[in-house]
Design a protein around this motif. Structure first.
Motif, PDB file in Angstrom:
ATOM      1  N   MET A 177       0.850  -1.193   0.000  1.00 22.42           N
ATOM      2  CA  MET A 177       0.000   0.000   0.000  1.00 22.42           C
ATOM      3  C   MET A 177       0.883   1.239   0.000  1.00 22.42           C
ATOM      4  N   ALA A 178       0.554   2.207  -0.856  1.00 20.93           N
ATOM      5  CA  ALA A 178       1.345   3.425  -0.958  1.00 20.93           C
ATOM      6  C   ALA A 178       1.258   4.225   0.336  1.00 20.93           C
ATOM      7  N   THR A 179       2.366   4.835   0.698  1.00 23.09           N
ATOM      8  CA  THR A 179       2.391   5.655   1.901  1.00 23.09           C
ATOM      9  C   THR A 179       2.324   7.124   1.520  1.00 23.09           C
ATOM     10  N   SER A 180       1.937   7.943   2.476  1.00 22.11           N
ATOM     11  CA  SER A 180       1.817   9.374   2.227  1.00 22.11           C
ATOM     12  C   SER A 180       3.183  10.046   2.329  1.00 22.11           C
ATOM     13  N   PRO A 181       3.318  11.256   1.775  1.00 24.57           N
ATOM     14  CA  PRO A 181       4.580  11.997   1.930  1.00 24.57           C
ATOM     15  C   PRO A 181       4.919  12.244   3.397  1.00 24.57           C
ATOM     16  N   GLU A 182       3.894  12.450   4.215  1.00 25.64           N
ATOM     17  CA  GLU A 182       4.127  12.689   5.644  1.00 25.64           C
ATOM     18  C   GLU A 182       4.706  11.445   6.313  1.00 25.64           C
ATOM     19  N   HIS A 183       4.151  10.290   5.954  1.00 29.02           N
ATOM     20  CA  HIS A 183       4.645   9.015   6.488  1.00 29.02           C
ATOM     21  C   HIS A 183       6.113   8.820   6.124  1.00 29.02           C
ATOM     22  N   ALA A 202      12.981  11.048   8.834  1.00 31.66           N
ATOM     23  CA  ALA A 202      13.452  12.039   9.802  1.00 31.66           C
ATOM     24  C   ALA A 202      13.990  11.363  11.054  1.00 31.66           C
ATOM     25  N   ALA A 203      13.328  10.295  11.499  1.00 31.33           N
ATOM     26  CA  ALA A 203      13.790   9.585  12.694  1.00 31.33           C
ATOM     27  C   ALA A 203      15.205   9.051  12.493  1.00 31.33           C
ATOM     28  N   LEU A 204      15.459   8.462  11.326  1.00 27.48           N
ATOM     29  CA  LEU A 204      16.801   7.963  11.036  1.00 27.48           C
ATOM     30  C   LEU A 204      17.800   9.106  10.927  1.00 27.48           C
ATOM     31  N   ARG A 205      17.383  10.187  10.281  1.00 25.47           N
ATOM     32  CA  ARG A 205      18.291  11.319  10.095  1.00 25.47           C
ATOM     33  C   ARG A 205      18.681  11.937  11.439  1.00 25.47           C
ATOM     34  N   ILE A 206      17.731  11.997  12.354  1.00 26.21           N
ATOM     35  CA  ILE A 206      18.009  12.557  13.680  1.00 26.21           C
ATOM     36  C   ILE A 206      19.026  11.694  14.422  1.00 26.21           C
ATOM     37  N   ASN A 232       1.969  18.790   7.612  1.00 28.95           N
ATOM     38  CA  ASN A 232       1.856  18.700   6.161  1.00 28.95           C
ATOM     39  C   ASN A 232       3.221  18.996   5.549  1.00 28.95           C
ATOM     40  N   THR A 233       3.715  18.101   4.725  1.00 28.94           N
ATOM     41  CA  THR A 233       5.044  18.287   4.145  1.00 28.94           C
ATOM     42  C   THR A 233       5.096  19.427   3.136  1.00 28.94           C
ATOM     43  N   ASP A 234       3.947  19.956   2.742  1.00 31.91           N
ATOM     44  CA  ASP A 234       3.931  21.085   1.804  1.00 31.91           C
ATOM     45  C   ASP A 234       4.209  22.420   2.496  1.00 31.91           C
ATOM     46  N   ASP A 235       4.142  22.429   3.822  1.00 29.18           N
ATOM     47  CA  ASP A 235       4.357  23.660   4.588  1.00 29.18           C
ATOM     48  C   ASP A 235       5.762  23.615   5.195  1.00 29.18           C
ATOM     49  N   SER A 282       9.531  23.111  12.111  1.00 30.57           N
ATOM     50  CA  SER A 282       9.196  23.097  13.539  1.00 30.57           C
ATOM     51  C   SER A 282       8.940  21.677  14.030  1.00 30.57           C
ATOM     52  N   THR A 283       8.328  20.855  13.175  1.00 34.06           N
ATOM     53  CA  THR A 283       8.065  19.464  13.552  1.00 34.06           C
ATOM     54  C   THR A 283       9.370  18.689  13.696  1.00 34.06           C
ATOM     55  N   TYR A 284      10.282  18.911  12.774  1.00 35.82           N
ATOM     56  CA  TYR A 284      11.581  18.230  12.848  1.00 35.82           C
ATOM     57  C   TYR A 284      12.319  18.630  14.124  1.00 35.82           C
ATOM     58  N   LYS A 285      12.301  19.917  14.441  1.00 38.90           N
ATOM     59  CA  LYS A 285      12.998  20.393  15.636  1.00 38.90           C
ATOM     60  C   LYS A 285      12.417  19.764  16.897  1.00 38.90           C
ATOM     61  N   ALA A 286      11.078  19.712  16.966  1.00 39.42           N
ATOM     62  CA  ALA A 286      10.434  19.120  18.145  1.00 39.42           C
ATOM     63  C   ALA A 286      10.727  17.625  18.230  1.00 39.42           C
ATOM     64  N   LEU A 287      10.676  16.941  17.083  1.00 40.39           N
ATOM     65  CA  LEU A 287      10.944  15.501  17.068  1.00 40.39           C
ATOM     66  C   LEU A 287      12.401  15.225  17.419  1.00 40.39           C
TER      67      LEU A 287
END
Length: 317
Positions: free
Chosen positions: A1-7, A13-17, A123-126, A132-137
């Motif tokens: 099943m295709a995943t969303s851009p957010e997924h 991002a988790a791996l990159r962090i 939303n990955t378009d914003d 901000s989401t990356y920083k918090a995560l």
């Protein structure tokens, strides 16, 4: 099943962090084989600890059962990470599923589960929202996962306790000696370090009481270094690199600085030409960072420590 851009973004991002944090030199990193998971990596020091994870974004609560079963069924992992969309019904379903495991043999594995909730409107378009989401995560993963898995659960309070020891450098020397040679008696350790046995006994017992050493006996005795003791040695070694101007390009390491900041260690605030040893020292008794650097400088001057080398990221298979 295709995943969303957010997924896809959140899993990567988790791996990159975690990979970025490994550039601190405090642990190594290798991306793992994903198999049944959305992401997987191997964190390495003198040991190897596997972290696996799942991301829940598009699907409703029905996917939580399968995701948690997949995460908890995996053996020999240090942490199971779950990144999920923050919705009331998802949190309620998550609570129901985890509660159902409490009466099963799987209940002990719940302690390795780390959950990070992402705002539902992500939303990955914003670009601003993404940043901000990356920083918090990043802060949550570093504080709630990496500090526990790779640094033995070290806390700012632990750092203060270590830094407040009255004899500069001696605690580092004791940890280094016990890590390399083990502990047979205070007399043997004291002889190797050239200190009085009563002083070494006092500092060793203090390290035991503050969790940097452990013993099979509640009263102490035969000691060995704990994960937090090893982490403190690693941090002190990187701080030694800083004091010697060898931390990296421009004597800077943003990744180490970030992790140390979470532990209350603001080492860039102490210039490397600050007197830390000898008669010219201007003591800062209420500054844990100064006191910790003073321990490092004295231990380096004494020449009794086998300083751990930095850990580096390893190429993925």
């Amino acid at each position: 099943m295709a995943t969303s851009p957010e997924h896809e973004y959140l899993s990567n991002a988790a791996l990159r962090i975690m990979e970025s944090a490994s550039n601190s030199g405090l642990f190594g990193y290798t991306e793992g084989q994903r198999k049944l998971f959305d992401f997987s990596c191997d964190l390495k020091k003198d040991w190897s600890k596997v972290v696996v994870g799942q991301t829940l974004w598009k699907h409703d609560g029905d996917g939580i059962d399968k995701d948690l079963r997949t995460l908890l069924n995996e053996q020999d992992v240090a942490a199971a990470v779950y990144i999920a969309r923050h919705k009331s019904r998802l949190r309620a379903r998550f609570a129901e599923v985890t509660q159902s495991y409490l009466d099963t043999p799987m209940r002990d594995r719940l302690s390795r589960l780390r959950v990070f909730w992402i705002p539902a409107d992500f939303n990955t378009d914003d670009e601003k929202v993404v940043a901000s989401t990356y920083k918090a995560l990043q802060e949550e993963i570093t504080r709630d996962l990496l500090l526990h898995v790779t640094l033995g659960g070290l806390t700012p309070r632990d750092v203060i306790r270590f830094a407040s020891a009255k004899r500069p450098g001696l605690q580092i020397a004791i940890l280094s000696y016990i890590k390399k040679n083990g502990h047979r008696s205070h007399k043997n350790t004291a002889g190797a370090l050239g200190r009085r046995s009563t002083i070494v006994a006092s500092e060793t017992e203090r390290l035991f009481m503050t969790g940097f050493l452990e013993s099979e006996s509640l009263q102490g005795g035969v000691y060995k270094i704990t994960a937090s003791g090893q982490a403190m040695l690693d941090i002190c070694s990187r701080l030694r690199d800083y004091l010697n101007g060898k931390l990296g390009e421009g004597n800077k390491n943003a990744h180490l600085e970030y992790i140390c900041g979470l532990l209350g260690i603001d080492y860039p605030s102490i210039p490397i030409n600050t007197p830390l040893v000898g008669e010219d020292v201007i003591h800062q008794l209420q500054n844990p960072t100064f006191l910790l650097l003073q321990h490092v400088a004295q231990a380096d001057s004494d020449g009794l420590v086998d300083w751990p080398a930095p850990y580096f990221a390893l190429p993925s298979n």
